[in-house]
Design a protein around this motif. Structure first.
Motif, PDB file in Angstrom:
ATOM      1  N   TYR A  82       0.827  -1.205   0.000  1.00  0.00           N
ATOM      2  CA  TYR A  82       0.000   0.000   0.000  1.00  0.00           C
ATOM      3  C   TYR A  82       0.862   1.256   0.000  1.00  0.00           C
ATOM      4  N   SER A  83       1.954   1.246   0.745  1.00  0.00           N
ATOM      5  CA  SER A  83       2.823   2.423   0.769  1.00  0.00           C
ATOM      6  C   SER A  83       3.469   2.656  -0.596  1.00  0.00           C
ATOM      7  N   ILE A  84       3.844   1.592  -1.286  1.00  0.00           N
ATOM      8  CA  ILE A  84       4.428   1.734  -2.622  1.00  0.00           C
ATOM      9  C   ILE A  84       3.386   2.244  -3.610  1.00  0.00           C
ATOM     10  N   VAL A  85       2.147   1.750  -3.491  1.00  0.00           N
ATOM     11  CA  VAL A  85       1.059   2.244  -4.345  1.00  0.00           C
ATOM     12  C   VAL A  85       0.834   3.737  -4.111  1.00  0.00           C
ATOM     13  N   LEU A  86       0.870   4.160  -2.853  1.00  0.00           N
ATOM     14  CA  LEU A  86       0.707   5.582  -2.544  1.00  0.00           C
ATOM     15  C   LEU A  86       1.842   6.421  -3.125  1.00  0.00           C
ATOM     16  N   LEU A  87       3.061   5.929  -2.989  1.00  0.00           N
ATOM     17  CA  LEU A  87       4.210   6.641  -3.564  1.00  0.00           C
ATOM     18  C   LEU A  87       4.051   6.800  -5.079  1.00  0.00           C
ATOM     19  N   LEU A  88       3.684   5.718  -5.741  1.00  0.00           N
ATOM     20  CA  LEU A  88       3.517   5.761  -7.194  1.00  0.00           C
ATOM     21  C   LEU A  88       2.349   6.649  -7.607  1.00  0.00           C
ATOM     22  N   ALA A  89       1.233   6.593  -6.868  1.00  0.00           N
ATOM     23  CA  ALA A  89       0.072   7.429  -7.192  1.00  0.00           C
ATOM     24  C   ALA A  89       0.407   8.911  -7.037  1.00  0.00           C
ATOM     25  N   GLY A  90       1.115   9.261  -5.981  1.00  0.00           N
ATOM     26  CA  GLY A  90       1.498  10.653  -5.776  1.00  0.00           C
ATOM     27  C   GLY A  90       2.446  11.147  -6.849  1.00  0.00           C
ATOM     28  N   LEU A  91       3.427  10.342  -7.186  1.00  0.00           N
ATOM     29  CA  LEU A  91       4.375  10.735  -8.233  1.00  0.00           C
ATOM     30  C   LEU A  91       3.698  10.802  -9.597  1.00  0.00           C
ATOM     31  N   PHE A  92       2.784   9.874  -9.853  1.00  0.00           N
ATOM     32  CA  PHE A  92       2.029   9.883 -11.100  1.00  0.00           C
ATOM     33  C   PHE A  92       1.216  11.166 -11.228  1.00  0.00           C
ATOM     34  N   GLY A  93       0.506  11.523 -10.160  1.00  0.00           N
ATOM     35  CA  GLY A  93      -0.294  12.748 -10.185  1.00  0.00           C
ATOM     36  C   GLY A  93       0.560  13.991 -10.363  1.00  0.00           C
ATOM     37  N   PHE A  94       1.697  14.020  -9.704  1.00  0.00           N
ATOM     38  CA  PHE A  94       2.596  15.167  -9.788  1.00  0.00           C
ATOM     39  C   PHE A  94       3.150  15.332 -11.202  1.00  0.00           C
ATOM     40  N   VAL A  95       3.647  14.246 -11.774  1.00  0.00           N
ATOM     41  CA  VAL A  95       4.238  14.301 -13.114  1.00  0.00           C
ATOM     42  C   VAL A  95       3.169  14.556 -14.168  1.00  0.00           C
TER      43      VAL A  95
END
Length: 128
Positions: A11-24
């Motif tokens: 879940y923490s990795i999914v959150l990291l990826l979702a945040g970076l995806f949204g930012f980029v």
């Protein structure tokens, strides 16, 4: 994947990826830096660093991870309802909020079941 620490890590990795995806994605679409898109990544980083404590059955760290996850789920529910009732548009943000909510509920469920099993195990050890 049954262990709470494994689910927390995923879940923490999914959150990291979702945040970076949204930012980029925001930067590529609009051309500005939207730092609020990194909020899920920030929570993911906190939860990622809680994973070793959960694995070692540290109750305090486990409760902190559960509290952070619950806070994130509540924030996402509020933001999802604001977005849907405000302009009724189902876009990238709503999918990210839905992903965070579903993953958070999955993570909280595993943590609660893990805490219950841990208490039962400690109670049975105390009786014998």
């Amino acid at each position: 994947m049954k262990e709470a620490y494994q689910i927390n890590k995923v879940y923490s990795i999914v959150l990291l990826l979702a945040g970076l995806f949204g930012f980029v994605t925001r930067y590529l679409e609009v051309g500005d830096w939207q730092f609020t898109a990194l909020i899920p990544a920030f929570f993911g980083l906190i939860l990622y660093f809680c994973t070793p404590g959960i694995r070692k059955e540290n109750a305090a760290i486990g409760h902190v991870a559960a509290l952070v996850t619950l806070l994130l789920v509540i924030m996402s529910l509020v933001m999802l309802s604001k977005g849907l009732f405000g302009d009724a548009e189902w876009g990238r943000k709503q999918w990210i909020f839905l992903l965070i909510i579903a993953g958070g509920i999955w993570s909280l469920r595993s943590q609660i079941l893990y805490f219950k099993a841990q208490r039962r195990r400690k109670a049975s050890q105390a009786k014998s």
